[in-house]
Scaffold this motif. Sequence first.
Motif, mmCIF file in Angstrom:
data_model
loop_
_atom_site.group_PDB
_atom_site.id
_atom_site.type_symbol
_atom_site.label_atom_id
_atom_site.label_comp_id
_atom_site.label_asym_id
_atom_site.label_seq_id
_atom_site.Cartn_x
_atom_site.Cartn_y
_atom_site.Cartn_z
ATOM 1 N N LYS A 41 0.836 -1.212 0.000
ATOM 2 C CA LYS A 41 0.000 0.000 0.000
ATOM 3 C C LYS A 41 0.868 1.258 0.000
ATOM 4 O O LYS A 41 1.871 1.305 0.706
ATOM 5 C CB LYS A 41 -0.935 -0.011 1.208
ATOM 6 C CG LYS A 41 -0.231 0.054 2.550
ATOM 7 C CD LYS A 41 -1.194 -0.200 3.694
ATOM 8 C CE LYS A 41 -0.486 -0.014 5.034
ATOM 9 N NZ LYS A 41 -1.139 -0.721 6.141
ATOM 10 N N VAL A 88 -6.405 -6.501 2.555
ATOM 11 C CA VAL A 88 -6.318 -6.507 4.022
ATOM 12 C C VAL A 88 -6.900 -5.244 4.649
ATOM 13 O O VAL A 88 -6.591 -4.915 5.787
ATOM 14 C CB VAL A 88 -4.852 -6.704 4.510
ATOM 15 C CG1 VAL A 88 -4.301 -8.043 4.058
ATOM 16 C CG2 VAL A 88 -3.948 -5.564 4.055
ATOM 17 N N MET A 211 3.230 -8.101 11.891
ATOM 18 C CA MET A 211 3.578 -7.015 10.991
ATOM 19 C C MET A 211 5.052 -6.690 11.290
ATOM 20 O O MET A 211 5.728 -7.445 11.965
ATOM 21 C CB MET A 211 2.651 -5.816 11.233
ATOM 22 C CG MET A 211 1.212 -6.273 11.429
ATOM 23 S SD MET A 211 -0.125 -5.076 11.166
ATOM 24 C CE MET A 211 0.472 -3.536 11.761
ATOM 25 N N SER A 212 5.544 -5.562 10.773
ATOM 26 C CA SER A 212 6.976 -5.271 10.913
ATOM 27 C C SER A 212 7.443 -5.279 12.367
ATOM 28 O O SER A 212 8.551 -5.707 12.665
ATOM 29 C CB SER A 212 7.298 -3.919 10.278
ATOM 30 O OG SER A 212 7.079 -3.991 8.887
ATOM 31 N N ARG A 227 2.527 -10.197 7.479
ATOM 32 C CA ARG A 227 2.220 -9.096 6.562
ATOM 33 C C ARG A 227 3.191 -7.945 6.833
ATOM 34 O O ARG A 227 3.054 -7.239 7.816
ATOM 35 C CB ARG A 227 0.780 -8.622 6.777
ATOM 36 C CG ARG A 227 -0.270 -9.730 6.699
ATOM 37 C CD ARG A 227 -1.659 -9.150 6.959
ATOM 38 N NE ARG A 227 -1.704 -8.353 8.179
ATOM 39 C CZ ARG A 227 -2.014 -8.844 9.374
ATOM 40 N NH1 ARG A 227 -2.343 -10.102 9.526
ATOM 41 N NH2 ARG A 227 -2.006 -8.045 10.429
ATOM 42 N N LEU A 228 4.160 -7.781 5.950
ATOM 43 C CA LEU A 228 5.216 -6.816 6.223
ATOM 44 C C LEU A 228 5.200 -5.661 5.237
ATOM 45 O O LEU A 228 5.283 -5.854 4.023
ATOM 46 C CB LEU A 228 6.578 -7.507 6.185
ATOM 47 C CG LEU A 228 6.729 -8.696 7.144
ATOM 48 C CD1 LEU A 228 8.126 -9.268 7.065
ATOM 49 C CD2 LEU A 228 6.405 -8.283 8.580
ATOM 50 N N GLY A 229 5.084 -4.460 5.788
ATOM 51 C CA GLY A 229 5.145 -3.252 4.983
ATOM 52 C C GLY A 229 6.475 -2.551 5.206
ATOM 53 O O GLY A 229 7.441 -2.742 4.456
ATOM 54 N N THR A 230 6.521 -1.762 6.280
ATOM 55 C CA THR A 230 7.673 -0.907 6.571
ATOM 56 C C THR A 230 9.012 -1.645 6.548
ATOM 57 O O THR A 230 9.992 -1.143 5.974
ATOM 58 C CB THR A 230 7.473 -0.253 7.948
ATOM 59 O OG1 THR A 230 6.121 0.192 8.036
ATOM 60 C CG2 THR A 230 8.403 0.927 8.124
ATOM 61 N N ARG A 236 6.189 4.389 4.679
ATOM 62 C CA ARG A 236 5.168 4.606 3.653
ATOM 63 C C ARG A 236 5.009 6.076 3.320
ATOM 64 O O ARG A 236 4.937 6.893 4.233
ATOM 65 C CB ARG A 236 3.808 4.113 4.153
ATOM 66 C CG ARG A 236 3.563 2.667 3.885
ATOM 67 C CD ARG A 236 2.181 2.261 4.284
ATOM 68 N NE ARG A 236 2.009 2.126 5.724
ATOM 69 C CZ ARG A 236 2.438 1.106 6.452
ATOM 70 N NH1 ARG A 236 3.107 0.127 5.859
ATOM 71 N NH2 ARG A 236 2.238 1.044 7.734
#
Length: 240
Positions: A41, A88, A211-212, A227-230, A236
Motif C-alpha cells: 500500500k 487486508v 507485521m513489521s 504481513r510486512l510493509g515498513t 510509507r
Amino acid sequence: MSDERAEQLVDALEEVRARIGRAAQMASRDSTDITLVAVTKRFPAADVVRLWELGVTDVAENRHQEAADKHAEVVGLLGGSGPKWHFVGQLQSNKAKAIAAYSDSVDTVDRPQLVSALSAGALRAGREIDVLVQVSLAADPEAERHRGGCPPAEVARLAQSVAVAPGLRLGGVMGMAPLGGDPEAAFAILAATAALVQEAHPQADQISAGMSGDLEAAIAAGATQVRLGTALLGERPTLR
Ligand SMILES: *Cc1c(COP(=O)(O)O)cnc(C)c1O
C-alpha cells in the motif's frame, strides 16, 4: 529490473527473511511454512514487480481504488504471471463485489454481509477466492473499531458461513495485535480461535498475523503468513 530501488529491496528482503528464519528457529518451526506477504500500500506498481522478480509471491493492499489500479498496472507489466493479491483493508459491502474481481485472497472478512457480497463477486468473476476471518484482538473494541475484526466468540459462525458460500474458500483467520497492547497475549487468543476454526474446517489452516514490529511474537504463536510493509519497503509515503 536492476536499479537502486531494486537493490534496496534486495537488502530489506534479505533482512526480513533472516528475521523470519530466526523466529521460526526459536519456535522450532520450518520457515518454509511461513509466507511473506508484502504490504505494498502507498508504494507503486513498479515495487510489486520488483518484489515479484525477487521471489515474493504474495502482496497485500488495503484500499479498493489503489488496489484495483495497481493490480491492473501490474497485470499490464507482467501479463498472466504475478503475485497473489491479498486485500487486508476494512471492507464496505458495496465495494466487496468489485474487490472480488481482482483479489485472490480477502483477509479481513469480519461480518456476514461481506460474505454474501464477496460470494456474489466471486461468482460474477468466475473465480474462487480465499477468505480469512479477521478476529478482533482489541483490548478495547470500541477504541479500535476502525481496525475491524469479528469478536472471537462469533468467529465460528462466520467461518461456517464462509465455508458454505459459493466461490469462497475458507483459509483460516487473520488478526492484528492491539494498539499499544501485548502482542503475545493477543496472538495466543488468535491461535486458540484458529484451532477452533480448524477443528470444524480442517483445510482452514492459515493464520495471518505479525507485521513489521511484531512478526517474532506472531511466528512464536503459529502464524503462517506475516504481513510486512515498513520492514520491507521502508516508510510509507503519506496519503495525499
Ligand atoms: C499496513 C498493514 C500492515 C503492514 O504494517 P507494517 O507495520 O508497515 O509492516 C500489515 N497488516 C495490515 C492489515 C496493514 O494494514
